[in-house]
Design an enzyme around this catalytic site. Sequence first.
Site, PDB file in Angstrom:
ATOM      1  CB  SER A 101      11.257 -62.747  12.465  1.00 55.95           C
ATOM      2  OG  SER A 101      10.866 -61.410  12.714  1.00 55.95           O
ATOM      3  CE  LYS A 102       8.785 -64.671  18.864  1.00 58.43           C
ATOM      4  NZ  LYS A 102       8.590 -65.549  20.026  1.00 58.43           N
ATOM      5  NE  ARG A 103       8.643 -60.200  19.211  1.00 56.50           N
ATOM      6  CZ  ARG A 103       7.782 -60.307  20.198  1.00 56.50           C
ATOM      7  NH1 ARG A 103       6.688 -59.597  20.201  1.00 56.50           N
ATOM      8  NH2 ARG A 103       8.012 -61.138  21.192  1.00 56.50           N
ATOM      9  CG  PHE A 140       2.507 -67.422  14.029  1.00 51.48           C
ATOM     10  CD1 PHE A 140       3.588 -68.267  14.082  1.00 51.48           C
ATOM     11  CD2 PHE A 140       2.600 -66.168  14.602  1.00 51.48           C
ATOM     12  CE1 PHE A 140       4.769 -67.872  14.696  1.00 51.48           C
ATOM     13  CE2 PHE A 140       3.774 -65.760  15.226  1.00 51.48           C
ATOM     14  CZ  PHE A 140       4.864 -66.617  15.271  1.00 51.48           C
TER      15      PHE A 140
END
Length: 507
Positions: free
Chosen positions: A264-266, A276
């Site tokens: 996930s982005k975290r 990203f």
Amino acid sequence: MRPIRVRFAPSPTGALHIGGIRTALYNYLFAKQKGGTFIIRIEDTDQSRYVPGAEEYILKSLEWLGLQADEGPTQGGAFGPYRQSERKSTYHEYALKLVDQGHAYYAFDSAEELEAMRQRLMSPENPMPKYDFDSRDQMKNSLNLSLDEVQNLLQKNTAHVIRLKVPKGETVKITDQVRGEVSFSTQELDDKILIKSDGMPTYHMANVIDDRLMQISHVIRGEEWLSSTAHHVLLYRYFGWEAEMPEFAHLPLILKPEGNGKLSKRDGAKFGFPVFPMDWKTEEGEVFLGFKEAGFLQEGLINFLVLLGWNPGDDRELFTLEELVDSFSLEKIVKSGARFDFAKAKWFNAHYIQQLEESRAVEIIHSIFEKHGVILTPHQAMLTFKMYRERAVVLTDFYHSGKFIVLKPDKADEEFKTKKWKPEWSDPFLKLSEQMNQLDNFEKTSLEPLLKEFMQTHGLKMGELLPSLRVMISGIPMGPDVYMMLESLGKQETIERIKEGVVKLKH
RNA sequence: GCCCCGUUCGUCUAUCGGUUAGGACACAAGAUUUUCAUUCUUGUAAGAGGGGUUCGACUCCCCUACGGGGUACCA
């Protein structure tokens, strides 16, 4: 065989992370290999989660990676518009057809009523009650209400949704290109909302309609969609499109480094690596690091990503985009999730940095220094590349290691200073700088004999002289060939730094 | 809970019934190198467990365990 048309359908709810990039990559490779069409479709049906700038970010990322779309919101195409928000009326039209045929129905239940139903039906055996065959009888929908009541509610513009009427006791079989036969019992399926109360379609509705209308031949998407594919098949069936239904290929997920849960982005900030493609700034001002800004070459990222869930079936590991177009195949997609391995990503990147063509490298290095407010001459950029191409893992290393070429070191390496440097070397080094001043040409050919003679007269070893010089000119005792470093600085600058270095090295 | 999917070295993976289970990253050792890297060589390291099927299973089937996904008026 029908024309190959695939789509990458991101939702502009934020930055696209590398899982999405990989999905886009696989779609692109498949399309290009088959001489097909690669389409980008923006799935912006959730107005509440819409994030300004996200679409632009996604498009820019794909552009950076060279995944050119044949049709999409920017380039257009014969099947547009390519933004679902601009196709709103179409979905409604089709939903109405379903209602007429009895495969869908109006539901007027409020959020509270829905919640009440869940509370009522919730039990240890059924912790998450569904709006389905069993519960819909007790709800406020056009299946239970009289025609008059329904007409009345509709006329009064009562908030409502349109739900799919999932049949009971059927089995939906799908043939997935990656997983083979997968079947679902409709017993397990809920009456999915097709049109939300704001009039927008849900993903399930929109993707089926658009995939059909855009004549998509293959749906290549993440595994998180596998479960809802049964609903999609039902929709194709009720629309009478089952014969034209696309093939499905559900991709394994990219997992966190320890393997528990999807990436996930975290996780980027948590583990210290980018997730990203490019930097992403949220509206709150939070910044997420991108591969691009972290110093990755697009070919490095692509090569790393493509192997996370696919392999060519032999021992090859290094691929350019063009080679991937040739070698890619849906059959070789792996079924299980792959953990994100940043060490491998770096290895690929280091490899491609070494392969970098000089002119491109010069350009890249120039722009990296420029970001730090330093303008390099083409010659300096070229020297930096030559000195560090085999040492750089990420592009930013060229700056961090190579900046000595324009920036004086602020201090001498502490360890070297205390453990290696001898104060009595000071004078000889100062003398050396004077001798350097006499040199007509400041190149390895003239520098080497000078330094050799210097070592002899002062009883210094290679391992003492060279690191000392490096510390004086760059601050640290390690680095590329000293002669190259000296040459890159030039005579005057070198002399100056030796003089200053002697001072910095004073105990 | 229920449904779906998965499970080979630490990691990414090859093997489509018969192999000394192969490669890459990482790690370790050595060689090359003025240093650091690069490069090269070598090494450590794997079929979740249990049942079947078979002359023979990593490979096919079943069960269990574990992991992942789904179970929203999110995609």
